[in-house]
Scaffold this active site. Structure first.
Site, PDB file in Angstrom:
ATOM      1  CG  ASP A 282      18.858  90.094  40.191  1.00  0.00           C
ATOM      2  OD1 ASP A 282      19.183  90.237  39.205  1.00  0.00           O
ATOM      3  OD2 ASP A 282      19.690  89.859  41.335  1.00  0.00           O
ATOM      4  CD  GLU A 335      17.705  87.667  36.087  1.00  0.00           C
ATOM      5  OE1 GLU A 335      18.756  87.478  35.354  1.00  0.00           O
ATOM      6  OE2 GLU A 335      17.917  87.711  37.338  1.00  0.00           O
TER       7      GLU A 335
END
Length: 597
Positions: A282, A335
């Site tokens: 993330d 990401e």
């Protein structure tokens, strides 16, 4: 400190026949006691021995299931009560103690594990269903979720699910992205062995499991990693590097060997103990740039005067190298929302895939426009093709686009009820035709009108409506086509797999191109206008058949189709010697397959 990616074998609590052994790293502490159910949480009863900053000791009478914390006395005599960073299980929030726990689970997924390397190869289909476990269906534990999710994902022809973070976290509203326990699946849905069973059940049904993982920042809750031993043990000491202003969290100091060992050990733990098939890292952009979410004067340049976080870049390379060496068939996904070069290159950061955030934002911006205005935004569709092969991409329509007052995908679509359904079907159909792997957030596949609510659940009752059932059926069929037509997945990373037919037809909101692999060829024709159009398709010599139409009646569409064999005539169109004419329903995407000779 040496490199060690299996710290979980050395730190934490370890059960013996008549007690428990504890070990914790707190090099700047003055004293460390372990307090818990076994000593009524009284400091001083079980003081640990300091061995070069590693505090350890045996507590007789402590047992599995007891709660505990470390009482840490700092050098300036402050007292912190900290949860164990290596705990395998924590109390369910809002309680915050660690739990003495060990588990052993025997997996029954040998068939999946043997095939995993092939199934997750770059030239295989990857269609991901992104799930928040707490709100897919309310009130289910790990096993119940596994039984229902595995059946649903399999029926919908997804190859994988991706679960939003399960590493233990204090606040439900963070959705798991403000983590605290990097070696424990959240106790909200059950024990660690039940999470292992969750993965096992999905594997037995042929569905892979990717997990979101957050090495970019951590919570500021007092019982967590922040100021763990009175010093910035895990975070950067300078708040201009160590505090995340956008999320109100702490940033890991990637320059410290302990932090690198800790984080990579966490990744190893979930890959090894729970057979996780991939990790989606993330907020990579926030790691790469020192000025991320900061104004001038609020950040510290690197030693060359630039804004790149050199330690974080080095850490990500080390992370991916370590994982690929030890778990070569597992996927590492970034990401990452910027144009940072070489995210999926071996000589770069070394990820397997990168989320194509540019495609997501540009495509949704285009589809949000009324068709009458789309001609002025045609480049937002075509631009991604110019860089679409620079990295190995996943095309995400993720949770980020349906929260924080952004509305659902359906509410982004223009027009009345019928037009919204036609647009969402066209969006998904275009996505599956576009080069790149696929990711769809839960609820989107049933055309949910309401914005995602982590405290609720998907509006499954919508499937009583023919329009919502039609979208669900369309996604199911798109996944099947994607998995069975090699032209749609085999050469995602090869620019030669795509040939343009009609790229500049902005006035009619039309786009057409060919996806191909060896002898397999599929023509994609998109009509993003709200009118029916006759269209001559430039093609290769041969015969074609319509194999998919987003306006098919079975998807609750208009039913306008192109029946029978479409034979290419020797009529030039778009620079091609052969062509054939078709009818394009309004707001539609059509797949036309070339028949074999």
């Amino acid at each position: 400190m040496d490199i060690d990616y299996r710290l979980f074998e050395k730190f934490g609590s370890f059960i013996d026949k008549d007690g428990v052994f504890f070990r914790v790293y707190a090099p700047n502490a003055k004293e460390v006691s372990v307090v818990g159910d076994f000593n009524n949480y009284e400091m001083g009863k079980n003081v640990l021995e300091n061995k070069n900053g590693i505090w350890e000791g045996f507590v007789k009478g402590a047992k599995k299931g007891d709660t505990y914390k470390y009482a840490i006395v700092t050098k300036d005599n402050r007292i912190f009560y900290k949860a164990d960073p290596f705990s395998r299980l924590y109390e369910t929030p809002p309680k915050s103690a660690s739990i003495i726990y060990e588990f052993d689970y025997k997996f029954n997924d040998n068939d999946w594990m043997k095939k995993r390397a092939k199934l997750q190869d770059y030239d295989m289909p990857l269609s991901i269903y992104e799930v928040h476990l707490g709100s897919w269906k309310k009130g289910l534990n790990y096993k119940e979720l596994a039984l229902e999710l595995s059946k649903y994902a399999k029926e919908m022809n997804f190859t994988h699910i991706e679960i939003m973070p399960v590493t233990e976290y204090p606040f439900d509203g963070s959705w798991g992205y403000q983590a605290l326990g990097y070696f424990a699946p959240t106790s909200r849905f059950g024990k660690p062995e039940e999470f292992a069973e969750f993965v096992d059940i999905l594997h037995q049904e042929g569905v892979g499991v990717i997990m979101d993982w957050v090495p970019s920042h951590f919570v500021t809750d007092g019982h967590g990693l922040i100021s763990f031993d009175g010093s910035a043990l895990y975070e950067y000491e300078d708040p201009r590097k160590g505090y995340h202003p956008e999320w109100g969290s702490m940033i890991f100091d990637y320059n410290k060997r302990w932090v690198r060992n800790f984080l990579i050990s966490s990744a190893f733990y979930f890959l090894e103990k729970f057979h996780i098939d991939g990790i989606r890292v993330d907020a990579v952009a926030s790691m790469l740039y020192l000025d991320y979410a900061r104004k001038d004067g609020e950040w510290v340049p690197n030693k060359y005067g630039g804004n790149e976080n050199l330690e974080a870049i080095s850490f990500l390379k080390e992370l991916n190298g370590a994982v690929k060496t030890e778990f070569g068939d597992c996927l590492m996904v970034a990401e990452e929302s910027t144009a940072f070069p070489g995210v999926t290159k071996k000589e770069g950061l070394g990820f397997d895939y990168k989320w194509n955030m540019g495609w997501m934002h540009d495509t949704l911006r285009y589809f949000s426009k009324d068709p009458i205005y789309r001609q002025y935004h045609h480049n937002e569709l075509t631009f991604t093709f110019y860089y679409g092969f620079d990295e190995r991409f996943i095309l995400p329509l993720s949770h980020d686009e349906v929260v924080h007052m952004k509305g659902s995908l359906m509410t982004k679509m223009p027009g009345g009820h019928i037009e919204k359904f036609a647009n969402i079907r066209a969006l998904f159909s275009y996505m599956y035709a576009h080069p790149g792997k696929k990711l769809l957030f839960m609820g989107d596949e049933i055309a949910q009108f309401r914005e995602w609510d982590f405290a609720g659940e998907i509006d499954w009752y919508l499937l009583e409506d023919v329009g919502n059932r039609g979208v669900q059926s369309l996604v199911k069929d798109l996944n099947y086509l994607y998995k069975t037509k090699k032209a749609l997945y085999k050469t995602d990373n090869n620019p030669n797999s795509l040939e343009w037919i009609d790229v500049y037809n902005y006035q009619n909101n039309i786009l057409s191109f060919i996806r191909k692999y060896e002898d397999e060829e599929i023509i994609i024709v998109c009509n993003f206008s709200n009118i029916i159009q006759k269209y001559r398709v430039g093609a290769n010599k041969g015969e074609y058949i319509e194999i998919f139409n987003s306006q098919d009646e079975k998807y609750a569409g208009s039913g306008i189709k192109n029946e029978g064999i479409l034979k290419a005539q020797k009529i030039e169109s778009f620079g091609r010697e052969y062509s054939f004419e078709i009818t394009l329903p309004q707001l539609s995407v059509i797949y036309l397959e070339k028949k074999g000779d």
